[in-house]
Motif scaffolding. Structure first.
Motif, mmCIF file in Angstrom:
data_model
loop_
_atom_site.group_PDB
_atom_site.id
_atom_site.type_symbol
_atom_site.label_atom_id
_atom_site.label_comp_id
_atom_site.label_asym_id
_atom_site.label_seq_id
_atom_site.Cartn_x
_atom_site.Cartn_y
_atom_site.Cartn_z
ATOM 1 N N GLU A 181 -49.020 75.353 67.172
ATOM 2 C CA GLU A 181 -48.059 74.392 67.724
ATOM 3 C C GLU A 181 -46.804 74.271 66.885
ATOM 4 O O GLU A 181 -45.703 74.203 67.394
ATOM 5 C CB GLU A 181 -48.713 73.006 67.845
ATOM 6 C CG GLU A 181 -49.619 72.907 69.049
ATOM 7 C CD GLU A 181 -50.103 71.484 69.292
ATOM 8 O OE1 GLU A 181 -50.383 70.775 68.321
ATOM 9 O OE2 GLU A 181 -50.209 71.101 70.464
ATOM 10 N N VAL A 194 -58.888 65.379 67.359
ATOM 11 C CA VAL A 194 -58.546 65.614 68.749
ATOM 12 C C VAL A 194 -57.439 66.666 68.884
ATOM 13 O O VAL A 194 -57.298 67.314 69.915
ATOM 14 C CB VAL A 194 -58.154 64.284 69.423
ATOM 15 C CG1 VAL A 194 -56.844 63.742 68.857
ATOM 16 C CG2 VAL A 194 -58.053 64.420 70.925
ATOM 17 N N THR A 231 -55.610 68.563 63.626
ATOM 18 C CA THR A 231 -54.830 68.304 62.419
ATOM 19 C C THR A 231 -55.525 67.302 61.495
ATOM 20 O O THR A 231 -54.894 66.726 60.610
ATOM 21 C CB THR A 231 -53.404 67.787 62.745
ATOM 22 O OG1 THR A 231 -53.530 66.490 63.330
ATOM 23 C CG2 THR A 231 -52.673 68.702 63.696
ATOM 24 N N GLU A 267 -60.087 60.629 68.699
ATOM 25 C CA GLU A 267 -59.515 60.482 70.034
ATOM 26 C C GLU A 267 -59.123 59.011 70.233
ATOM 27 O O GLU A 267 -58.043 58.712 70.716
ATOM 28 C CB GLU A 267 -60.549 60.920 71.073
ATOM 29 C CG GLU A 267 -59.934 61.264 72.398
ATOM 30 C CD GLU A 267 -60.878 62.097 73.254
ATOM 31 O OE1 GLU A 267 -61.763 62.796 72.693
ATOM 32 O OE2 GLU A 267 -60.756 62.046 74.486
ATOM 33 N N SER A 287 -49.291 64.103 62.252
ATOM 34 C CA SER A 287 -49.521 65.031 63.365
ATOM 35 C C SER A 287 -48.478 64.889 64.464
ATOM 36 O O SER A 287 -48.766 65.125 65.628
ATOM 37 C CB SER A 287 -50.890 64.732 63.971
ATOM 38 O OG SER A 287 -50.921 63.361 64.367
ATOM 39 N N ALA A 305 -48.255 67.469 67.211
ATOM 40 C CA ALA A 305 -49.401 67.795 68.059
ATOM 41 C C ALA A 305 -49.241 67.150 69.432
ATOM 42 O O ALA A 305 -48.663 66.063 69.568
ATOM 43 C CB ALA A 305 -50.685 67.313 67.398
ATOM 44 N N GLU A 306 -49.769 67.828 70.439
ATOM 45 C CA GLU A 306 -49.651 67.336 71.812
ATOM 46 C C GLU A 306 -50.482 66.057 71.990
ATOM 47 O O GLU A 306 -50.026 65.080 72.569
ATOM 48 C CB GLU A 306 -50.179 68.444 72.730
ATOM 49 C CG GLU A 306 -49.826 68.283 74.175
ATOM 50 C CD GLU A 306 -50.580 69.308 75.028
ATOM 51 O OE1 GLU A 306 -51.339 70.134 74.470
ATOM 52 O OE2 GLU A 306 -50.418 69.248 76.250
ATOM 53 N N LYS A 307 -51.716 66.107 71.484
ATOM 54 C CA LYS A 307 -52.601 64.946 71.641
ATOM 55 C C LYS A 307 -52.510 64.041 70.429
ATOM 56 O O LYS A 307 -52.487 64.507 69.294
ATOM 57 C CB LYS A 307 -54.052 65.417 71.788
ATOM 58 C CG LYS A 307 -54.328 66.085 73.114
ATOM 59 C CD LYS A 307 -55.823 66.367 73.232
ATOM 60 C CE LYS A 307 -56.111 67.316 74.361
ATOM 61 N NZ LYS A 307 -57.488 67.816 74.322
ATOM 62 N N GLN A 308 -52.505 62.755 70.675
ATOM 63 C CA GLN A 308 -52.448 61.779 69.595
ATOM 64 C C GLN A 308 -53.586 60.779 69.743
ATOM 65 O O GLN A 308 -54.050 60.511 70.849
ATOM 66 C CB GLN A 308 -51.103 61.032 69.640
ATOM 67 C CG GLN A 308 -49.882 61.911 69.459
ATOM 68 C CD GLN A 308 -49.729 62.468 68.044
ATOM 69 O OE1 GLN A 308 -50.269 61.906 67.103
ATOM 70 N NE2 GLN A 308 -49.022 63.572 67.902
#
Lengths: 317, 317
Positions: free
Chosen positions: A82, A155, A158, B260, B289, B292-295
């Motif tokens: 990413e 998730v 990282t 998550e 992060s 990153a796409e997901k947080q």
């Protein structure tokens, strides 16, 4: 059965053939020359892989999988790197680039600190243990976490950035944007800065004789330890303060995970018992679990720079 | 299929019959009256269990297991509560005491904060999620960690004490022996102290009108929030500073686990969006992060005080 592990670093690319006993059979490397187009970097990764395979006296046909440890964050669902600042990667289709160049379909990527932790966990300081944390004291403070035998990636892959846990509220500015991160106090970089600060204040410290050419720019992570060994009070203070910060972060980790083994590696980690002996005492005085029968063991890392490639090769397991 | 969950607290013993949908069917409670002999406390645990079973209109024969959340640390191999300061327990043979009094062989024990986290993870804020951290802002700061669907208990079952992670180097003295632990800044106890300190300095703050009888001893975890809602500048400062400390610890957790869901409960947690709205912004500005796409999602706890008994009932799964 053989696997390939690749350490894709900001400076060098290292590829290794690893056997089923987690031993390195052959290695090849080349400079990363980042930043440059990802296609070129992956050409060179494939080149080092083929070179290592050839040195091992085998062929690609007996290679089960290729694992790569990379800086930055990996999106495993989308098969992308990413973001990796020092490589100049931004949503780079790493899996595809590697498959095209090697003909190997089983490719895996993870963060480099996670790979190093996995290597130590499976084949090094954490062999046989299911709950394990590895800390690396280098340019930054890296960490990787193994719970129940598996890497904790979170998730978004990282997780494990415990170097970026604040231990000094409103402390020194960190590159990550926060203030007071552990790595600003316990990395080799931090120790070097702490050593220089102490030397500037004390013109009589033996560290001026110890450092090459008496040149403060040549201070390294050993200077203060060498000064302490020479009986210098200022150097001893630097080391003691550094150990205090290190112990603080290690206790934070222990209070969080209570791992069976916590291993410490990296440049400063090379001091091994000179560092870990006193640090263990500081940790013992502070951990929350003093009434528990079992305690986390703090041990030196065993695999050195090989941890990364061995761990990368283990990514498929 | 029914299970029993017991919350063995320093003040009260609460037992509940929990069905297979993780719903509480019936509850019974009695004061703990600690410290007193463990035998007597376990007599009362058995009594509340039988009372809850009777209220539920069932019999002990359909109870699959009994799980108990206890303060202190549990040694699962030796089947002891190793040490629980506020109960006066020291290597107490808890499993045996409970089996003898209930006739149920399937008994499980774990730390109370871990049970609460497991309850929220399975039946509350973390339903359907495999990587989850629960933080409770109460007398202290409790935390429990779920990785890959399982509680992280560590080698000695005392993991998850993130309230005792130092965030302020050389900061305020904590009961655990360290200085600057997160719970000294982000617990309800800490917020109350911070509120009182601000009131002493500012005789004109509206908080003096808000607190019952204008009595500083009656300050609670809501006082500063109420003051902020009334437009008081001093109260707003107290809340903002408190949120800063809270966000600091939450970011440390996220950088470590990237769960998550991270749920926040306990007394102060009842402020829900008044607290979590601004805290989310502070966290977002700091996490490692960002690319990153997901947080991690930060959400309020859902089960309140029931999390502990529901989680305890889940200990066998």
């Amino acid at each position: 059965m053989y696997r390939i592990g690749v350490d894709l670093g900001g400076t060098n690319i290292v590829s290794a053939v690893v056997d089923e006993n987690h031993k390195i059979i052959a290695k090849a490397s080349t400079p990363t020359l980042a930043p440059r187009p990802a296609e070129e970097i992956f050409d060179d990764i494939a080149k080092t892989i083929k070179e290592a395979v050839s040195k091992a006296g085998i062929t690609m046909s007996v290679i089960e999988s290729i694992g790569v440890g990379t800086p930055g964050s990996v999106n495993k669902e989308k098969e992308l790197i990413e973001f990796a600042n020092n490589l100049g990667f931004d949503n780079t289709p790493a899996y595809k680039l590697l498959r095209e160049r090697t003909g190997c379909n089983n490719v895996y990527f993870d963060n480099d600190a996670n790979c190093a932790a996995l290597g130590e966990a499976v084949a090094g300081a954490g062999k046989g243990v299911k709950n394990f944390v590895a800390v690396t004291l280098g340019t930054g403070v890296g960490s990787g976490i193994i719970v129940d035998g598996k890497l904790v990636t979170g998730v978004n892959y990282t997780a494990g950035e415990m170097g970026h846990m604040v231990i000094v509220w409103n402390g020194e500015q960190c590159t990550c944007g926060r203030r007071g991160c552990w790595e600003r106090y316990s990395s080799a970089t931090a120790l070097i800065q702490q050593t220089r600060d102490a030397m500037v204040i004390d013109p009589f410290t033996k560290m001026w004789d110890i450092v090459e050419d008496g040149d403060i720019r040549k201070v390294n992570g050993k200077t203060a330890f060498d000064g302490m060994r020479a009986g210098d009070a200022t150097a001893t203070k630097v080391v003691e303060k550094y150990m205090g910060y290190l112990a603080c972060g290690l206790v934070n980790i222990i209070n969080t995970f209570q791992p069976e083994i916590l291993c410490v590696g990296g440049g400063v980690g090379n001091e091994k018992e000179n560092l870990l002996g006193p640090v263990r005492k500081l940790v013992k005085a502070q951990t929350y679990s003093i009434h528990a029968e079992k305690q986390t063991k703090i041990v030196p890392a065993e695999l050195g720079n090989d941890a990364g490639v061995i761990g990368a090769a283990l990514l498929d397991s």
